[in-house]
Structure formats: C-alpha cells, structure tokens
Design a protein around this motif. Structure first.
Motif, PDB file in Angstrom:
ATOM      1  N   UNK A  57      33.818  25.820  -7.166  1.00 15.48           N
ATOM      2  CA  UNK A  57      33.641  24.363  -7.090  1.00 15.48           C
ATOM      3  C   UNK A  57      32.765  23.898  -5.929  1.00 15.48           C
ATOM      4  N   UNK A  58      32.842  24.558  -4.781  1.00 15.45           N
ATOM      5  CA  UNK A  58      32.035  24.140  -3.637  1.00 15.45           C
ATOM      6  C   UNK A  58      30.551  24.389  -3.899  1.00 15.45           C
ATOM      7  N   UNK A  59      30.244  25.545  -4.453  1.00 20.47           N
ATOM      8  CA  UNK A  59      28.861  25.850  -4.788  1.00 20.47           C
ATOM      9  C   UNK A  59      28.328  24.868  -5.825  1.00 20.47           C
ATOM     10  N   UNK A  60      29.155  24.545  -6.822  1.00 20.52           N
ATOM     11  CA  UNK A  60      28.703  23.630  -7.866  1.00 20.52           C
ATOM     12  C   UNK A  60      28.474  22.228  -7.317  1.00 20.52           C
ATOM     13  N   UNK A  61      29.283  21.818  -6.381  1.00 23.28           N
ATOM     14  CA  UNK A  61      29.080  20.509  -5.748  1.00 23.28           C
ATOM     15  C   UNK A  61      27.727  20.494  -5.024  1.00 23.28           C
ATOM     16  N   UNK A  62      27.428  21.577  -4.333  1.00 22.67           N
ATOM     17  CA  UNK A  62      26.152  21.688  -3.632  1.00 22.67           C
ATOM     18  C   UNK A  62      24.974  21.694  -4.602  1.00 22.67           C
ATOM     19  N   UNK A  63      25.116  22.417  -5.711  1.00 24.31           N
ATOM     20  CA  UNK A  63      24.025  22.513  -6.694  1.00 24.31           C
ATOM     21  C   UNK A  63      23.799  21.177  -7.409  1.00 24.31           C
ATOM     22  N   UNK A  64      24.863  20.450  -7.668  1.00 20.31           N
ATOM     23  CA  UNK A  64      24.715  19.128  -8.284  1.00 20.31           C
ATOM     24  C   UNK A  64      23.966  18.190  -7.339  1.00 20.31           C
ATOM     25  N   UNK A  65      24.340  18.213  -6.078  1.00 22.95           N
ATOM     26  CA  UNK A  65      23.676  17.354  -5.103  1.00 22.95           C
ATOM     27  C   UNK A  65      22.197  17.708  -4.981  1.00 22.95           C
ATOM     28  N   UNK A  66      21.889  18.997  -5.023  1.00 19.79           N
ATOM     29  CA  UNK A  66      20.494  19.427  -4.934  1.00 19.79           C
ATOM     30  C   UNK A  66      19.705  18.932  -6.146  1.00 19.79           C
ATOM     31  N   UNK A  67      20.295  19.037  -7.318  1.00 16.06           N
ATOM     32  CA  UNK A  67      19.598  18.594  -8.528  1.00 16.06           C
ATOM     33  C   UNK A  67      19.316  17.097  -8.490  1.00 16.06           C
ATOM     34  N   UNK A  68      20.263  16.321  -7.995  1.00 15.53           N
ATOM     35  CA  UNK A  68      20.099  14.868  -7.974  1.00 15.53           C
ATOM     36  C   UNK A  68      19.039  14.411  -6.970  1.00 15.53           C
ATOM     37  N   UNK A  69      18.600  15.303  -6.095  1.00 14.07           N
ATOM     38  CA  UNK A  69      17.531  14.972  -5.156  1.00 14.07           C
ATOM     39  C   UNK A  69      16.144  15.182  -5.765  1.00 14.07           C
ATOM     40  N   UNK A  70      16.094  15.728  -6.962  1.00 15.80           N
ATOM     41  CA  UNK A  70      14.813  15.986  -7.616  1.00 15.80           C
ATOM     42  C   UNK A  70      14.100  14.675  -7.925  1.00 15.80           C
ATOM     43  N   UNK A  71      12.805  14.645  -7.709  1.00 17.35           N
ATOM     44  CA  UNK A  71      11.998  13.469  -8.057  1.00 17.35           C
ATOM     45  C   UNK A  71      12.002  13.329  -9.579  1.00 17.35           C
TER      46      UNK A  71
END
Length: 267
Positions: free
Chosen positions: A161-175
C-alpha cells in the motif's frame, strides 16, 4: 545529483562511476521506478536517469515519438561524452529507446527493452485512446486506477500500500497534455518495418503478467530484431524492476558486459 543535458532541455540524475548506462522510465511512472536497482547498478556504471521530455523538470518537445527519441539521443550523446553507451527503457521509455536506436543507429552499443514492443494490437491502441479521452474529460484522477492496474497486478497492489500511494502520487504529477500526446503516439505507433535496422545486441524483458504490453509483444519484437534475446520475469507486471528488483538485476547482469555485478537487492 541532478544535472542538465541536451543544452539544458532535459534534467537527469547521475550516480556512480564507469561506463554510461541510461535508464528511461515509463509513461505511467517516473524515474523513481528505478530506485530499487540504481544503488546496485551504480557500483559498476555511471547511471544516468533522465526525466523524459515533458516530465519533471525536462522541457516538453513537439513532434511525437520521433521528436522525443531525437531529444533523448542528444541526452545520450551529451551524457556518454564519447564513451560506449547502454540504454535501458521500460514501457514508454522502451519505445523511446527503440525509436532512438532506429533513428540513430550508433547511439548505443546495447539495448535493454523492458515491457515494450514494436506495435500494439487494436485493443492495445484503443486502451490508449480511452485513457487519453477520459483524462481530457475528467482529469488524470479519473484514470489513476486504470493506470495502476496497467503497472501492477491487484495482488501486488494489495501487498504494497505505501508503494502504491507513492506511485499514484507520481502519476498524478504527470503533465496531462504530455500524457495525452504520448497516448496518441503509442496508439498510432508501428515500428515493425524499421526494427530490423537495429543491429546492436538487445535484451528484451517482459513481466509474465504485464497487461499493458503483453508478452506476445515481446515475442514479436524478438523475432523482428537481428540480435535479440527474450527473458520473461515470473510473477511481475509492467514494472518488474520495482516488483522484483533482484530478479531484474540478475537477468540484466547476464547481458551487461563485464559488470562483475553482485546482486544483493531484495525482492
């Protein structure tokens, strides 16, 4: 350490000493998707992790995948500084690396193409069209679950879950505009007529359970490339270097020249 490449247009992290090894990230992720393997690789290589054009602090480029590939060729020339370069691309980064090798035949001495291919099936093309349309209508948050499913199997998501939270946040930063342009490029991509011009040794990798770029795409790619070898990484999906870094390092360690790598990364 971050530094600019290609006349300041591309930002990249650099670590380690040795032959230059470039790692190109996927569309649904960022350069942090290589965090689990960089410490090991940096013992032997000068590892350069660019943020692809339009991601992070790298400037976007117009003109589709060919223009992205040309920009990254400038990065490799700049970063390699005359040394023989190896390029590893995952997902979108793999397509960029393959297009780059087609357009710039001497850019790298070896390629590692993880979870990509030469062309998508019609279902695969439609998936990109759907993601682009949904993100345009409702924003990236509307397709985050879809994006994560394309990266990771549901079981892996539940266990990390922690990794997935990080990956979701990274994706949402995409232009969003960069994302939609990349989706359009991949939906229309067909490198099959040109893949045979890539004469350097190529290692093709794919996660056993990759839904975004299924193993059939890697099988086809290996058949088209003059010097290619296929490895399927068990139990993994689209980003095996995050899901099973030890297995990933073992596979690429057998392909990288005279690395003397000792694989100690955890699974």
């Amino acid at each position: 350490m971050d530094r600019p490449f290609a006349n300041g247009t591309v930002n990249a992290a650099q670590s380690g000493e040795g032959p230059p090894l470039f790692l190109l990230h996927s569309l649904l992720s960022d350069r942090a998707s290589f965090d689990a393997i960089v410490p090991q690789l940096s013992r032997t290589f000068r590892v350069i992790l660019p943020e692809l054009p339009g991601f992070g602090r790298s400037q976007a480029v117009a003109g589709g995948l060919s223009a992205v590939a040309d920009r990254m060729a400038d990065v490799v020339k700049d970063g390699a500084a005359g040394e023989a370069a190896i390029v590893l691309g995952n997902g979108y980064g793999g397509f960029v690396a393959l297009q780059m090798a087609i357009r710039h035949p001497t850019i790298a001495t070896r390629l590692i193409l993880a979870d990509c291919g030469a062309a998508f099936s019609e279902d695969g093309r439609q998936a990109f069209r759907n993601m682009a349309a949904a993100s345009a209508a409702q924003g990236l948050s509307a397709i985050t679950d879809v994006a994560m499913r394309r990266l990771f199997a549901p079981e892996f998501q539940a266990q990390h879950p922690d990794l997935m939270r990080d990956r979701r946040e990274a994706f949402l930063k995409t232009d969003p505009e960069v994302f939609r342009a990349a989706c359009d490029a991949l939906a229309n991509l067909d490198l099959r007529p040109d893949v045979g011009t890539v004469k350097v040794p190529v290692l093709v990798l794919v996660g056993e359970h990759d839904e975004a770029t299924p193993p059939a795409m890697s099988h086809e790619l290996v058949e088209l490339l003059p010097q290619a070898h296929l490895e399927i990484i068990p139990g993994c999906a689209h980003v095996p270097q995050l899901q099973s870094p030890r297995a990933f390092l073992e596979v690429i360690g057998d392909f990288l020249p005279a690395t003397e790598m000792r694989v100690t990364a955890g699974r």
